[in-house]
Every structure is written in structure tokens, then in C-alpha cells.
Write a protein that holds these residues in place. Structure first.
Motif, mmCIF file in Angstrom:
data_model
loop_
_atom_site.group_PDB
_atom_site.id
_atom_site.type_symbol
_atom_site.label_atom_id
_atom_site.label_comp_id
_atom_site.label_asym_id
_atom_site.label_seq_id
_atom_site.Cartn_x
_atom_site.Cartn_y
_atom_site.Cartn_z
ATOM 1 N N LEU A 3 0.341 -5.398 -1.696
ATOM 2 C CA LEU A 3 0.128 -5.475 -0.488
ATOM 3 C C LEU A 3 0.113 -3.705 -0.311
ATOM 4 N N HIS A 4 -0.156 -2.774 -1.085
ATOM 5 C CA HIS A 4 0.010 -1.550 -0.927
ATOM 6 C C HIS A 4 -1.919 -1.542 -0.936
ATOM 7 N N VAL A 5 -2.306 -2.152 -2.578
ATOM 8 C CA VAL A 5 -3.287 -1.687 -2.587
ATOM 9 C C VAL A 5 -4.571 -3.241 -1.534
ATOM 10 N N LYS A 6 -3.350 -4.055 -0.779
ATOM 11 C CA LYS A 6 -4.529 -5.067 -0.694
ATOM 12 C C LYS A 6 -4.733 -4.386 1.052
ATOM 13 N N PHE A 7 -4.092 -3.824 1.916
ATOM 14 C CA PHE A 7 -4.708 -3.195 2.481
ATOM 15 C C PHE A 7 -4.607 -2.421 2.629
ATOM 16 N N GLY A 8 -5.665 -1.795 1.828
ATOM 17 C CA GLY A 8 -6.552 -0.467 1.671
ATOM 18 C C GLY A 8 -5.426 0.757 1.782
ATOM 19 N N HIS A 9 -4.726 0.607 0.506
ATOM 20 C CA HIS A 9 -3.731 1.974 0.569
ATOM 21 C C HIS A 9 -2.988 2.766 1.201
ATOM 22 N N ALA A 10 -2.375 1.699 2.083
ATOM 23 C CA ALA A 10 -1.655 1.847 2.994
ATOM 24 C C ALA A 10 -0.105 2.777 2.647
ATOM 25 N N LYS A 11 0.068 3.835 4.062
ATOM 26 C CA LYS A 11 0.931 4.804 3.722
ATOM 27 C C LYS A 11 2.279 3.523 3.726
ATOM 28 N N THR A 12 3.299 4.255 3.626
ATOM 29 C CA THR A 12 5.142 4.190 3.991
ATOM 30 C C THR A 12 5.166 2.955 5.295
ATOM 31 N N GLU A 13 4.956 3.957 6.664
ATOM 32 C CA GLU A 13 5.318 2.691 7.746
ATOM 33 C C GLU A 13 4.253 1.355 7.892
ATOM 34 N N ARG A 14 2.835 1.420 7.625
ATOM 35 C CA ARG A 14 1.864 0.623 7.781
ATOM 36 C C ARG A 14 2.275 -0.609 6.340
ATOM 37 N N LEU A 15 2.632 -0.062 5.074
ATOM 38 C CA LEU A 15 3.098 -1.207 4.246
ATOM 39 C C LEU A 15 4.657 -1.539 4.836
ATOM 40 N N TYR A 16 5.742 -1.304 4.850
ATOM 41 C CA TYR A 16 6.638 -1.518 5.500
ATOM 42 C C TYR A 16 6.754 -2.854 6.327
ATOM 43 N N TYR A 17 5.878 -2.454 7.356
ATOM 44 C CA TYR A 17 5.641 -3.907 7.448
ATOM 45 C C TYR A 17 5.173 -4.599 7.653
ATOM 46 N N GLU A 18 3.910 -4.738 7.233
ATOM 47 C CA GLU A 18 3.038 -5.570 6.307
ATOM 48 C C GLU A 18 4.353 -6.223 5.897
ATOM 49 N N VAL A 43 3.807 3.856 -2.624
ATOM 50 C CA VAL A 43 2.947 4.622 -1.894
ATOM 51 C C VAL A 43 3.028 6.125 -3.506
ATOM 52 N N ARG A 44 4.357 6.439 -3.352
ATOM 53 C CA ARG A 44 4.803 7.907 -4.405
ATOM 54 C C ARG A 44 4.266 7.105 -6.138
ATOM 55 N N ASN A 45 4.255 6.068 -6.342
ATOM 56 C CA ASN A 45 3.823 5.456 -8.054
ATOM 57 C C ASN A 45 2.326 5.279 -7.334
ATOM 58 N N CYS A 46 1.644 5.652 -6.786
ATOM 59 C CA CYS A 46 0.469 4.746 -7.318
ATOM 60 C C CYS A 46 -0.801 6.130 -7.259
ATOM 61 N N MET A 47 -1.269 5.763 -8.103
ATOM 62 C CA MET A 47 -2.383 6.534 -9.086
ATOM 63 C C MET A 47 -3.295 7.163 -7.594
ATOM 64 N N HIS A 48 -3.844 6.848 -6.828
ATOM 65 C CA HIS A 48 -5.142 6.709 -6.129
ATOM 66 C C HIS A 48 -4.495 7.463 -4.961
ATOM 67 N N CYS A 49 -3.444 6.822 -4.702
ATOM 68 C CA CYS A 49 -2.829 7.720 -3.202
ATOM 69 C C CYS A 49 -2.599 9.452 -3.995
ATOM 70 N N LYS A 50 -1.960 9.843 -5.172
ATOM 71 C CA LYS A 50 -1.381 10.382 -5.579
ATOM 72 C C LYS A 50 -3.009 11.624 -5.688
ATOM 73 N N ARG A 51 -4.008 10.889 -6.384
ATOM 74 C CA ARG A 51 -5.155 11.270 -6.101
ATOM 75 C C ARG A 51 -5.943 11.832 -5.227
ATOM 76 N N GLN A 52 -5.380 11.962 -3.871
ATOM 77 C CA GLN A 52 -6.103 11.775 -2.504
ATOM 78 C C GLN A 52 -5.024 12.558 -1.558
ATOM 79 N N SER A 53 -4.088 12.642 -1.837
ATOM 80 C CA SER A 53 -3.082 13.287 -0.981
ATOM 81 C C SER A 53 -1.894 14.550 -2.029
ATOM 82 N N SER A 54 -2.534 15.048 -3.260
ATOM 83 C CA SER A 54 -1.553 15.915 -4.026
ATOM 84 C C SER A 54 -1.602 16.865 -3.668
ATOM 85 N N THR A 55 -0.206 17.776 -3.303
ATOM 86 C CA THR A 55 -0.338 18.625 -3.010
ATOM 87 C C THR A 55 -0.585 19.941 -4.302
#
Length: 413
Positions: free
Chosen positions: A97-112, A130-142
Motif C-alpha cells: 500500500l505504501h508503494v501503491k499510494f506514491g510512497h505515502a507518509k505515515t498518517e496517509r498510509l495508516y488511514y489507507e 516508511v522508515r524501511n523504504c529505501m526510496h523514502c530514505k533517499r528522499q528524506s534522509s538527513t
């Protein structure tokens, strides 16, 4: 995989019974049936003690009762299937579901997930996906910063001649020559100990212009023992020019000139601009002063050269130590104290600080005054270098095997 195994089983049953064989391609109904079978299997294993007390629907899946029976919602949304938190099937469903909805963040994924499944502690499952998604890590890494290291010994050497230097280029600046506009660059030389500044204006940002600026600096300030710089190609070429001059140039005069000047060159590590913070901060201060004076106007080269010298005087008059409000205290220590033996070039040379019984006209008195300045440097300025201004805490040090994204401002994420 479950759908294909089930289809393979039906295919062989039909073949043995000599009945019409089912199609070999997967349908949406086959995938839904396989998913329901996975959910039933997980529920029988995880909720074995509660399965007898729960009411299952016609599909054999345990669902939430709730109070949404009369809501205009799909059946699966009104009565979502119950799933445990730490099961592999739950992780696969949430990640899908996380990938299907465009790598949704935590709240959006929770409601889906709540539209079809009632996952125990579902928000935690969404956070984990969300934390283990490699694509999200690349986009929002600090950024990960190590704790600040020790200052180099050249930065803490006392009672030395000013200008154990570091070098950096900046610019360009446009000047008007006749009817055309040309570029000019600045070359900054700064002392790591006294923080004094020497500015040179160069025509280009290449090896030849750098060497000419370096020779002008040596002629006015003396030869440094150690030079720090970044890995700029012009500076690298200049250092290589100094080292390989004997091999490439048949000039005895230049060979003798280089032989009398034993200069040690140290480059910053690649992609580590924080190693040059001592001179990068001064370049920022210079640019602020220059923009305030010129306001992005194009002037003649002679005017720009004069502005460079005046800003150099301002930077060398900046205080290094605390400015006290008590008029009886000494004035703050500045780089000009080590260069001119007074805080500002506009102050007459006879007005100096120190013991009034000393003779201000002889060399011994001048050396004693310089010694007093160095004593103040050790007492007032050096202790301020103990504290780390940033990168004081290390959240997690990078370890062998970590997947990291090296920050490069020239490459997009």
C-alpha cells in the motif's frame, strides 16, 4: 505465489479428471482468493485462542464488528480484517500500500490500511514501512555529521610569525576596462593563528595567476612554513608547479628561488568543505562588506583593488576576544596587533598598550609589546577554541556496511 500454486493445483485436478482445464493466466479473483487464504492462515496461527470466541463472516476471515453497519462504505471498510502487527504478511500488505499510494507518509498510509485491514497498533506498522523504504530514505534522509575533530597544531601555535596561511579563491567580479567588461577574482590568504587576512586581486583563476598572487604575498608578508588549501584545480596545479619546477623549467633563478623557500602544502580531504571553515567564514565576511560598498556595481579595476585593500584593513581590525564595557579594561585583541602593533591602521604608532615605563622607540620594547600580545592571545583567545560550536553530538556513527548517500551539490538526489 499462493495464487499460482492454487492455479497449478486446479490445473492438475482438471487434467486428472479429464475436465476442461482452467486458464493459465492469473485473474484478479485468483489474487483476491489467495490473499484471503493468507489472511485466514495467519489468523488461525496468531489468534488461535480467540478464534472460537470471534464471529467469522462467510469467507472465514475474522473481522471487526464496530458500529458502521449502516454507513455508505464498502463491506471491507465497515468490517476490516484483523491482522497482527509483527507478521510477515502484515509487513508485505503495508509495504504494498505504501508503494501503491506514491510512497505515502505515515498518517496517509495508516488511514489507507484502515480501509481494508485492522492492524493491531497499525500506526506503528505504517511508521515501520516508511522508515524501511529505501526510496523514502533517499528522499528524506538527513545529514550525518561526526563530532568535531581536534584543531591542527598549526592553528594553536603561539609566538610565531604571522601568516601560517590558508588559501582560497572567490569571485568573479566584473570590472570596466575601456568599453568592455572583464572578470577579476579574489585570492584570500589568512593566518590560522592570528586570523590576519591578506587579499590579492587576480586576473584569472588559473595556476599562473595564483603563482603571481602567491609571490606578491610572499614579498609583503614573508614565506610561510605551511599552506592549507582545498582541492581546487588551480591550487593543486600551483602546488604541483612549485614541486615540479626543477623538472619542467630550465631557469636557474627560479630553481634557486624555490630552493630557498621550503613550503609544506596540505590539502583538505575531497568533498569536505568544513575543513576550510577558518577561511570560508572570512570569505563570507568579505563578500558581505564588498556587496555593501559596491552594491553589485561594475567599477574600474583600480577602484576594485582599492576596495580590496580597505576591506582587508577592516577584517584585520575585527576583535578576536571579548569586547568589555569597562573603560579600564584593555581593548580587544585584533589581527592588527600582530601586524602593526596597534589595533587599527588609523591609530598613530606611538599610542600603544603596555607598560608605560618601556621605551617605545627601541627594538627590545617592541618585542616586549609583541610578547604581551601573545600572552593575551594565550590567555584570552586560545581558551575560546575549546568549545565546539556545532556537530557536538553524534547520533549514530557511520559503520561498515551502511548504505549511505554521499552529498554532492552538483548531483540531484
Amino acid at each position: 505465489m499462493i495464487a499460482r500454486l492454487t492455479q497449478f493445483q486446479r490445473f492438475w485436478k482438471a487434467k486428472r479428471a479429464r475436465k476442461p482445464k482452467p486458464p493459465l493466466w492469473l485473474r484478479n479473483v485468483d489474487l483476491q482468493q489467495a490473499l484471503h487464504e493468507c489472511i485466514r492462515t495467519v489468523q488461525r496461527r496468531e489468534f488461535k485462542g480467540d478464534i472460537q470466541r470471534l464471529i467469522a463472516d462467510n469467507s472465514g476471515i475474522v473481522r471487526v464488528g464496530g458500529r458502521l453497519e449502516h454507513a455508505l462504505l464498502p463491506y471491507e471498510a465497515k468490517h476490516p480484517a484483523i491482522l497482527p502487527l509483527d507478521h510477515q504478511l502484515t509487513r508485505l500488505i503495508v509495504e504494498d500500500l505504501h508503494v501503491k499510494f506514491g510512497h505515502a507518509k505515515t498518517e496517509r498510509l495508516y488511514y489507507e490500511t484502515r480501509t481494508c485491514y485492522w492492524i493491531l497498533k497499525g500506526r506503528r506498522a505504517a511508521k515501520r514501512a516508511v522508515r524501511n523504504c529505501m526510496h523514502c530514505k533517499r528522499q528524506s534522509s538527513t545529514r550525518v555529521y561526526p563530532i568535531m575533530g581536534q584543531l591542527p597544531k598549526e592553528r594553536l601555535a603561539s609566538c610565531v610569525h604571522p601568516f601560517s596561511i590558508s588559501i582560497d579563491f572567490f569571485g568573479p567580479y566584473f570590472v570596466n576596462i575601456s568599453q568592455r567588461s572583464e572578470k577579476r577574482y579574489g585570492c584570500l590568504f589568512t593566518c590560522l593563528v592570528t586570523r590576519a587576512v591578506n587579499l590579492e586581486l587576480t586576473d584569472k583563476m588559473d595556476m599562473c595567476s595564483f603563482l603571481l598572487a602567491f609571490r606578491r604575498f610572499i614579498g609583503r608578508r614573508g614565506t610561510p612554513n605551511t599552506v592549507f588549501s582545498d582541492n581546487g584545480t588551480n591550487l593543486t596545479s600551483g602546488q604541483r608547479e612549485l614541486q615540479e619546477a626543477k623538472k619542467r623549467i630550465n631557469s636557474m633563478e627560479l630553481i634557486d628561488w624555490l630552493a630557498r623557500r621550503d613550503i609544506r602544502w596540505r590539502f583538505s580531504p575531497p568533498a569536505a568543505p568544513h575543513h576550510g571553515g577558518a577561511w570560508e567564514r572570512l570569505i563570507k565576511a568579505f563578500k558581505s562588506s564588498l556587496n555593501a560598498v559596491l552594491n553589485e556595481k561594475r567599477v574600474r579595476e583600480e577602484i576594485l583593488r582599492t576596495v580590496f585593500v580597505e576591506i582587508e584593513a577592516l577584517l584585520n581590525a575585527r576583535p578576536l576576544t571579548h569586547l568589555s564595557v569597562n573603560p579600564q579594561d584593555l581593548s580587544p585583541l585584533t589581527p592588527n596587533h600582530f601586524l602593526l602593533l596597534r589595533p587599527h591602521p588609523h591609530v598613530p604608532p606611538d599610542i600603544v598598550e603596555g607598560d608605560s615605563t618601556l621605551s617605545r622607540r627601541n627594538w627590545i620594547a617592541a618585542q616586549q609589546i609583541v610578547t604581551q600580545y601573545w600572552w593575551r592571545w594565550l590567555k584570552e583567545y586560545a581558551p575560546n577554541l575549546i568549545e565546539s560550536k556545532k556537530w557536538m553530538k553524534m547520533e549514530r556513527n557511520i559503520q561498515l556496511g551502511d548504505v549511505v548517500l554521499v552529498i554532492d551539490h552538483n548531483t540531484p538526489r
